[in-house]
Design a protein around this motif. Structure first.
Motif, PDB file in Angstrom:
ATOM      1  N   PRO A 131      85.758   0.238  12.568  1.00 20.36           N
ATOM      2  CA  PRO A 131      84.496  -0.518  12.484  1.00 20.36           C
ATOM      3  C   PRO A 131      83.745  -0.457  13.817  1.00 20.36           C
ATOM      4  N   ALA A 144      81.722  -2.508  14.826  1.00 23.43           N
ATOM      5  CA  ALA A 144      81.603  -3.859  15.383  1.00 23.43           C
ATOM      6  C   ALA A 144      82.640  -4.115  16.472  1.00 23.43           C
ATOM      7  N   ILE A 174      81.656  -6.058  19.836  1.00 22.73           N
ATOM      8  CA  ILE A 174      82.169  -7.395  20.163  1.00 22.73           C
ATOM      9  C   ILE A 174      82.811  -7.401  21.549  1.00 22.73           C
ATOM     10  N   VAL A 215      83.395 -12.502  15.637  1.00 21.58           N
ATOM     11  CA  VAL A 215      84.070 -11.797  14.546  1.00 21.58           C
ATOM     12  C   VAL A 215      83.559 -12.259  13.176  1.00 21.58           C
ATOM     13  N   PRO A 262      80.675 -12.946  11.608  1.00 19.51           N
ATOM     14  CA  PRO A 262      79.653 -12.226  10.821  1.00 19.51           C
ATOM     15  C   PRO A 262      80.108 -10.838  10.353  1.00 19.51           C
ATOM     16  N   PHE A 263      81.118 -10.282  11.021  1.00 18.04           N
ATOM     17  CA  PHE A 263      81.554  -8.914  10.692  1.00 18.04           C
ATOM     18  C   PHE A 263      82.903  -8.894   9.961  1.00 18.04           C
ATOM     19  N   TYR A 264      83.378 -10.061   9.537  1.00 17.48           N
ATOM     20  CA  TYR A 264      84.755 -10.116   9.034  1.00 17.48           C
ATOM     21  C   TYR A 264      84.974  -9.212   7.826  1.00 17.48           C
ATOM     22  N   ASP A 265      84.008  -9.116   6.935  1.00 16.25           N
ATOM     23  CA  ASP A 265      84.180  -8.286   5.740  1.00 16.25           C
ATOM     24  C   ASP A 265      84.409  -6.824   6.097  1.00 16.25           C
ATOM     25  N   SER A 266      83.740  -6.337   7.137  1.00 14.61           N
ATOM     26  CA  SER A 266      83.918  -4.937   7.541  1.00 14.61           C
ATOM     27  C   SER A 266      85.142  -4.764   8.446  1.00 14.61           C
ATOM     28  N   LEU A 267      85.532  -5.814   9.157  1.00 14.30           N
ATOM     29  CA  LEU A 267      86.681  -5.717  10.063  1.00 14.30           C
ATOM     30  C   LEU A 267      88.006  -5.837   9.311  1.00 14.30           C
ATOM     31  N   ALA A 325      90.233  -8.001  12.985  1.00  9.81           N
ATOM     32  CA  ALA A 325      89.757  -9.307  13.450  1.00  9.81           C
ATOM     33  C   ALA A 325      90.849 -10.046  14.219  1.00  9.81           C
TER      34      ALA A 325
END
Length: 325
Positions: free
Chosen positions: A61, A63, A67, A261, A263-268, A273
């Motif tokens: 990811p 992200a 991060i 983390v 806002p990006f949890y679905d992709s992480l 995460a």
């Protein structure tokens, strides 16, 4: 939480062994050589073995570097200006507090703890996060401090091209081109992401060397606690910035990472995460002490934050791990 403490406690036992050995001068005198062995041989091998033996975790990811390279610098810069605002000794020691309060022990602590808590899949994720984290610190702090100290010493007399050629480029060359950790990271990713593989004659000795990384590195952490305690006893290290650096490293940085983390949890996903948060919660790195000795000419403040974060993380790491699970 008791189960998590069982994962983390053996690491602190190794630190205590190193601290006990540090009362003998011959061990303290050997610290630079032990650190050099860990950095140039044991740690690259440990990271390589952790990554190539980890199960696949899917895609990488974008992200993750976003991060790491946003939250950590924000904490570092915030600590610097906070200590500058306090005045007195805290103002003079703002740079080492900023470094030690944001530069975590993501290799020696973070990777084995991530694997122990999240499973073998975390070997790959922790190795990649470690690489991004160290690219920032191993180059950023030396570059910034060298530029600042040179400007303070020479004013505007020297040109940027001369500063780049004589001081900044050698730092980047050492931090990237001559850094064995990054070369072994690149090799491990090549093995993981392509059909390419290394022969057993390479992998087995590398695994043997890598097995020495964590115990020897934590032994060195114990040795590094002695100059910190000497600095506190001498009065050269004020306790307020030590407390600020400790709180920022163990509570503020993981809390801000957790918020980043979300806002990006679905992709992480849970492995990426969880790894990001665990690595953010690790105590200060011994490299912070080494850098502060080299670039600030006094490593006692960084060592004092190292002592504070190492001791308090015995309680905060199991708590954060329990919350994650």
């Amino acid at each position: 939480m008791v189960e998590m403490l069982g994962v983390i406690a053996p690491l602190f036992v190794l630190i205590l062994v190193g601290f006990g050995a540090g009362f003998a001068p011959r061990f303290r005198q050997g610290t630079p050589y032990l650190n050099a062995f860990v950095f140039y041989f044991a740690l690259p091998c440990f990271i390589y073995t952790s990554i190539v033996s980890a199960p696949e975790v899917g895609s990488f990811p974008l992200a993750v570097p976003l991060i790491v390279l946003t939250v950590t610098p924000l904490v570092a810069v915030g600590l610097y200006y906070l200590c500058r605002g306090l005045g007195g000794l805290s103002r003079d020691l703002a740079a080492p507090v900023s470094l030690a309060g944001s530069f975590g022990n993501v290799g020696y602590f973070g990777i084995p703890i991530s694997v122990g808590i999240l499973g073998p899949e975390a070997g790959l994720t922790a190795g990649i996060v470690h690489m991004v984290h160290n690219i920032f610190f191993l180059n950023g702090y030396p570059l910034v401090r060298t530029a600042v100290l040179t400007r303070q010493r020479e004013g505007s007399a020297g040109s940027f091209s001369e500063l780049w050629r004589m001081q900044l480029w050698p730092i980047l060359r050492r931090g990237l081109l001559l850094n064995p950790v990054f070369w072994f990271m690149a090799l491990s990713l090549l093995v993981v992401l392509t059909p390419f593989s290394m022969p057993e004659l390479f992998d087995e000795p590398v695994a043997m060397l890598g097995a020495t990384a964590v115990p020897l590195a934590l032994f060195c952490v114990g040795l590094a606690l002695h100059p910190a305690l000497q600095g506190v006893r001498s009065g050269a290290v004020p306790l307020l910035p030590v407390g600020i650096g400790t709180v920022a490293k163990l509570l503020l940085l993981p809390a801000l990472t957790w918020l980043a983390v979300l806002p990006f949890y679905d992709s992480l996903g849970p492995i990426w995460a969880g790894t990001l948060i665990i690595l953010a919660a690790t105590p200060s790195s011994t490299t912070a002490f080494i850098f502060s000795e080299q670039y600030d000419r006094d490593g006692r403040m960084a060592a004092a934050v190292l002592v504070g974060t190492t001791g308090v993380s015995l309680f905060t790491l199991p708590l954060i791990a329990a919350v994650l699970l």
